[in-house]
Motif scaffolding. Structure first.
Motif, PDB file in Angstrom:
ATOM      1  N   VAL A  35      20.962  68.517 -34.311  1.00 53.45           N
ATOM      2  CA  VAL A  35      19.684  67.943 -33.860  1.00 53.45           C
ATOM      3  C   VAL A  35      19.928  66.839 -32.845  1.00 53.45           C
ATOM      4  CG1 VAL A  35      17.708  66.567 -34.601  1.00 53.45           C
ATOM      5  CG2 VAL A  35      18.375  68.585 -35.909  1.00 53.45           C
ATOM      6  N   GLU A  42      20.959  68.274 -29.501  1.00 52.44           N
ATOM      7  CA  GLU A  42      19.859  68.855 -28.730  1.00 52.44           C
ATOM      8  C   GLU A  42      18.987  67.772 -28.102  1.00 52.44           C
ATOM      9  OE1 GLU A  42      17.687  72.143 -27.131  1.00 52.44           O
ATOM     10  OE2 GLU A  42      19.692  71.901 -27.990  1.00 52.44           O
ATOM     11  N   LEU A  43      18.730  66.697 -28.836  1.00 49.66           N
ATOM     12  CA  LEU A  43      17.962  65.589 -28.251  1.00 49.66           C
ATOM     13  C   LEU A  43      18.718  64.977 -27.083  1.00 49.66           C
ATOM     14  CD1 LEU A  43      16.586  63.845 -31.475  1.00 49.66           C
ATOM     15  CD2 LEU A  43      15.325  65.288 -29.865  1.00 49.66           C
ATOM     16  N   LEU A  89      20.892  74.336 -35.504  1.00 49.87           N
ATOM     17  CA  LEU A  89      19.737  73.771 -34.809  1.00 49.87           C
ATOM     18  C   LEU A  89      18.469  74.548 -35.141  1.00 49.87           C
ATOM     19  CD1 LEU A  89      18.506  71.772 -32.892  1.00 49.87           C
ATOM     20  CD2 LEU A  89      19.154  73.265 -30.992  1.00 49.87           C
ATOM     21  N   ARG A  99      15.206  72.774 -36.369  1.00 46.97           N
ATOM     22  CA  ARG A  99      14.290  72.541 -35.261  1.00 46.97           C
ATOM     23  C   ARG A  99      13.093  71.699 -35.677  1.00 46.97           C
ATOM     24  NH1 ARG A  99      11.395  76.641 -30.889  1.00 46.97           N
ATOM     25  NH2 ARG A  99       9.962  75.059 -30.095  1.00 46.97           N
ATOM     26  N   ASN A 101      17.345  74.353 -24.623  1.00 45.47           N
ATOM     27  CA  ASN A 101      17.349  73.097 -23.882  1.00 45.47           C
ATOM     28  C   ASN A 101      17.089  73.309 -22.402  1.00 45.47           C
ATOM     29  OD1 ASN A 101      19.719  74.220 -23.018  1.00 45.47           O
ATOM     30  ND2 ASN A 101      21.068  72.575 -23.778  1.00 45.47           N
ATOM     31  N   LEU A 155      13.545  67.963 -35.198  1.00 47.54           N
ATOM     32  CA  LEU A 155      13.737  67.325 -33.894  1.00 47.54           C
ATOM     33  C   LEU A 155      12.754  66.180 -33.663  1.00 47.54           C
ATOM     34  CD1 LEU A 155      14.432  70.323 -31.467  1.00 47.54           C
ATOM     35  CD2 LEU A 155      16.002  68.466 -32.058  1.00 47.54           C
TER      36      LEU A 155
END
Length: 413
Positions: free
Chosen positions: A58, A61-62, A19, A23, A2, A26
């Motif tokens: 996910v 991370e977004l 993650l 990935r 990130n 995403l």
């Protein structure tokens, strides 16, 4: 991943493993939230077909990328059972795309966030120079001012023009209603102006009705349609677009669905294409004003003047007769398209939306009477619902690389 170099806590290893496994989810996850199809983490989990833990990683991370927000205090609807799910929403202070539109009556720039939300827009300019470089330079300058005023990070820029745009060259082949030369390299010029202004991200260009259809499919009247046909008037002329399985169908070189040059009145007006009686000159704002016996005003756009006339003076016999004539011509053109394309939904924009609103049954009857598939079951015909849908669609071009791979698009900034 990130972009944060701070060491992770010991318990974060499991999250990182999840993650890594997810990935590839995403981009699909972001698109689900972007289009309103995943309002909660539970829905996201089901739509992606992953475990709840992976969906959580996910979403986290977004959120770290500044694209969405995960509600830390989830709630459940009254009467629901099971554990309440975290709500997902788009980050209101997140990145934006610069969108620009040029048409016969002017140009406009806007900043558009995820979800098709217009964050800021410039007043419409009513002067279009014959030199595309001057116009695109002005619209980019206006967009750069918006970015400076808002302080937003820009993911890229998209341009909507009233012309077929050939691919891969990015040239405007037939800007008939602008005084631009045929084959103007609009994407190249736009990209050069974007770079010169110090704006980050790639630059794109496409036909305005294609982009309106893309925006409506993702955020408006076309949501949920598999084979979506969009037909709309610009400020001059008529355009069409087709979205198949979520993607614009632009043909082998970007030139598909030039519906404005369908003949609907063989004895009608000469068209710019060399034919006669095309939709482009038989069912656009100028054709309507002429049929209603009104001289176009010098200070108001043709589209606005035509829409106002239908809205405010439809009881006038001359206005109603003109509207009915254009409705019949539009219906004839739509019937031919239905026979060829067999769409599951039709959406109409610009003046055509006003004609549909004024007398929806007349238009639907013409289409049903003149098309095989219309007679067999009827094709829903709906008005477009987004304001500035071509601008929103231009932004979608710039957002697409982010939707395809959020990490690759944003962690290199």
């Amino acid at each position: 991943m990130n972009g944060n170099s701070t060491p992770r806590a010991a318990g974060e290893g499991t999250t990182r493993t999840r993650l890594d496994r997810g990935r590839g989810a995403l981009g699909p996850a972001l698109e689900l939230v972007h289009t309103g199809r995943a309002p909660t983490r539970a829905v996201l989990t089901a739509e992606l077909g992953v475990t709840r833990a992976t969906a959580g990683a996910v979403a986290a991370e977004l959120e770290a990328l500044g694209l969405i927000r995960v509600d830390a205090r989830p709630g459940a609807a009254a009467g629901s059972q099971g554990r309440p799910s975290h709500r997902l929403r788009l980050a209101e202070d997140g990145p934006v795309a610069l969108a620009a539109q040029v048409h016969a009556d002017g140009f406009r720039a806007a900043l558009v966030g995820l979800g098709g939300r217009i964050v800021a827009t410039t007043p419409g300019c009513e002067i279009v120079d014959a030199d595309p470089a001057k116009v695109l330079g002005s619209v980019v300058d206006a967009g750069a001012q918006l970015l400076q005023q808002t302080g937003r990070y820009c993911v890229g820029a998209g341009l909507a023009v009233p012309s077929a745009v050939a691919e891969p060259e990015g040239t405007a082949l037939n800007p008939l209603h602008l005084a631009w030369p045929a084959g103007a390299p609009v994407r190249e010029i736009f990209a050069e102006r974007i770079h010169a202004a110090g704006i980050t991200g790639p630059a794109f260009a496409a036909n305005d009705v294609n982009l309106a259809a893309l925006a409506e499919h993702r955020h408006g009247a076309g949501r949920g349609a598999r084979d979506l046909l969009c037909v709309a008037t610009g400020h001059r002329g008529v355009g069409g677009a087709l979205v198949l399985d979520g993607r614009l169908h632009t043909g082998s070189s970007g030139l598909a669905l030039e519906v404005g040059h369908l003949t609907v009145n063989p004895e009608g007006r000469p068209c710019h294409c060399g034919s006669r009686g095309c939709l482009d000159v038989e069912a656009d704002p100028l054709a309507f004003l002429t049929a209603a016996g009104r001289d176009p005003g010098p200070e108001v756009s043709l589209l606005q003047e035509a829409n106002d006339l239908i809205r405010d003076h439809y009881a006038d016999p001359a206005v109603r007769t003109a509207a009915e004539a254009l409705t019949d011509r539009l219906g004839l053109g739509l019937a031919g398209l239905v026979n060829i394309l067999n769409p599951d939904r039709i959406i109409l924009g610009g003046l055509h939306r006003a004609l549909l609103d004024a007398d929806p049954e007349r238009l639907r009857a013409v289409v049903a009477d003149r098309s095989l598939w219309g007679q067999s079951g009827g094709v829903p015909i709906l008005p477009c619902t987004l304001d500035h849908n071509s601008l929103v669609g231009a932004a979608e071009l710039a957002w697409q690389p982010v939707l395809d791979d959020p990490l690759a698009a944003l962690t290199t900034r």
